[in-house]
Design a protein around this motif. Structure first.
Motif, PDB file in Angstrom:
ATOM      1  N   LYS A  74      15.535 -20.913  12.148  1.00 26.51           N
ATOM      2  CA  LYS A  74      15.773 -19.606  12.798  1.00 26.51           C
ATOM      3  C   LYS A  74      16.555 -18.675  11.864  1.00 26.51           C
ATOM      4  O   LYS A  74      16.239 -17.486  11.760  1.00 26.51           O
ATOM      5  CB  LYS A  74      16.542 -19.809  14.120  1.00 26.51           C
ATOM      6  N   ILE A  75      17.555 -19.250  11.198  1.00 25.09           N
ATOM      7  CA  ILE A  75      18.331 -18.431  10.230  1.00 25.09           C
ATOM      8  C   ILE A  75      17.428 -17.960   9.088  1.00 25.09           C
ATOM      9  O   ILE A  75      17.452 -16.801   8.697  1.00 25.09           O
ATOM     10  CB  ILE A  75      19.535 -19.235   9.675  1.00 25.09           C
ATOM     11  N   GLN A  76      16.606 -18.904   8.593  1.00 26.38           N
ATOM     12  CA  GLN A  76      15.696 -18.556   7.486  1.00 26.38           C
ATOM     13  C   GLN A  76      14.744 -17.430   7.893  1.00 26.38           C
ATOM     14  O   GLN A  76      14.525 -16.480   7.131  1.00 26.38           O
ATOM     15  CB  GLN A  76      14.887 -19.786   7.057  1.00 26.38           C
ATOM     16  N   LYS A  77      14.204 -17.546   9.098  1.00 28.22           N
ATOM     17  CA  LYS A  77      13.275 -16.511   9.576  1.00 28.22           C
ATOM     18  C   LYS A  77      13.980 -15.168   9.711  1.00 28.22           C
ATOM     19  O   LYS A  77      13.435 -14.123   9.354  1.00 28.22           O
ATOM     20  CB  LYS A  77      12.691 -16.916  10.939  1.00 28.22           C
ATOM     21  N   LEU A  79      16.645 -14.193   8.059  1.00 20.26           N
ATOM     22  CA  LEU A  79      16.935 -13.651   6.724  1.00 20.26           C
ATOM     23  C   LEU A  79      15.681 -13.076   6.074  1.00 20.26           C
ATOM     24  O   LEU A  79      15.721 -12.018   5.439  1.00 20.26           O
ATOM     25  CB  LEU A  79      17.533 -14.750   5.834  1.00 20.26           C
TER      26      LEU A  79
END
Lengths: 84, 170
Positions: A74-77, A79
């Motif tokens: 979720k963080i990667q998406k 960012l």
């Protein structure tokens, strides 16, 4: 949700092994919650494996089908969306 | 006559001899020789005439040759002028082509630079994203203890159904 459930049922016909990755060992309540949220997995044996990199959340893998609900992804998406 | 030392018989004989000699000379020697001389003169005249004609012919030929030379020079000048004009056109064409090629190269180089810039920018963005991800991941690792992670996971599991529904709609 019905569509996802049908897809999972379809996959389960050819691959009965379901692995759930989480950042800590899941409790029985967690497993029950997963089965409640995804009815297709109600009668399936779930194998839990720990992956600290996920931070939180779960990754459900049924053969080649991957349902990624981890905090890391979720963080990667987020960012990725931010920088695009 | 005898006192004068002249013998009339001898004189007559000498006269006859002279007349005979004159006739024989005239008939057999003077005439052919005259004819020969006339022939030679005629030949000389013919030779002169021939020489004159040859000279005239040579003069005509020289004039013709000069005319031809003039014509050739004129043609040469024309060909040279035409070649110069053609060369000028080719040169202009080449210069124009080179200019176009340079322009195309400039555009291509500008595009390449722009693409490279974009690529670098994307790479930097990717690196920043990766770095941020790493920093956030490591920070969260330190921040999230097992209890917090359990709570968070519990919340996420309770929303699992609705999350999957979201994927379906998207």
């Amino acid at each position: 949700m019905n569509q996802a459930n049908s897809l999972i049922e379809e996959r389960l016909k050819t691959n009965s092994q379901v692995v759930v990755y989480s950042s800590y060992p899941l409790s029985n309540e967690d497993i029950v919650e997963i089965k409640r949220q995804i009815p297709a997995l109600a009668d399936v044996q779930i194998d839990n494996q720990v992956d600290k990199k996920l931070l939180a959340g779960v990754v459900i893998k049924i053969g080649s089908l991957v349902i990624d609900q981890s905090l890391r992804t979720k963080i990667q998406k987020y960012l990725k969306h931010l920088y695009e | 006559m005898e006192n004068l030392g002249i013998d009339p018989k001898l004189l007559i004989a000498q006269l006859i001899n002279f007349v005979l000699f004159f006739f024989i000379f005239k008939k057999y020697m003077a005439k052919p020789f005259g004819n020969f001389l006339k022939g030679e003169a005629k030949k000389d005249q013919e030779k002169e005439k021939f020489l004159k004609e040859a000279k005239e012919s040579e003069e005509k030929y020289n004039l013709k040759l000069k005319d031809e030379e003039k014509k050739i020079k004129k043609q040469e000048a024309l060909v040279l002028e035409s070649a110069k004009s053609e060369a000028k056109k080719i040169k202009e064409g080449l210069v124009d082509e080179a200019r176009k090629e340079i322009e195309a190269m400039k555009i291509s180089a500008r595009k390449a630079i722009e693409a490279e810039k974009n690529k670098s920018s994307q790479e930097i963005e990717k690196k920043v994203a990766e770095l941020t991800n790493l920093v956030i991941g490591n920070s969260l690792k330190n921040y999230l203890n097992e209890e917090t992670s359990r709570q968070l996971t519990g919340n996420m599991l309770r929303n699992l159904g609705s999350e999957l529904a979201k994927y379906e709609s998207s």
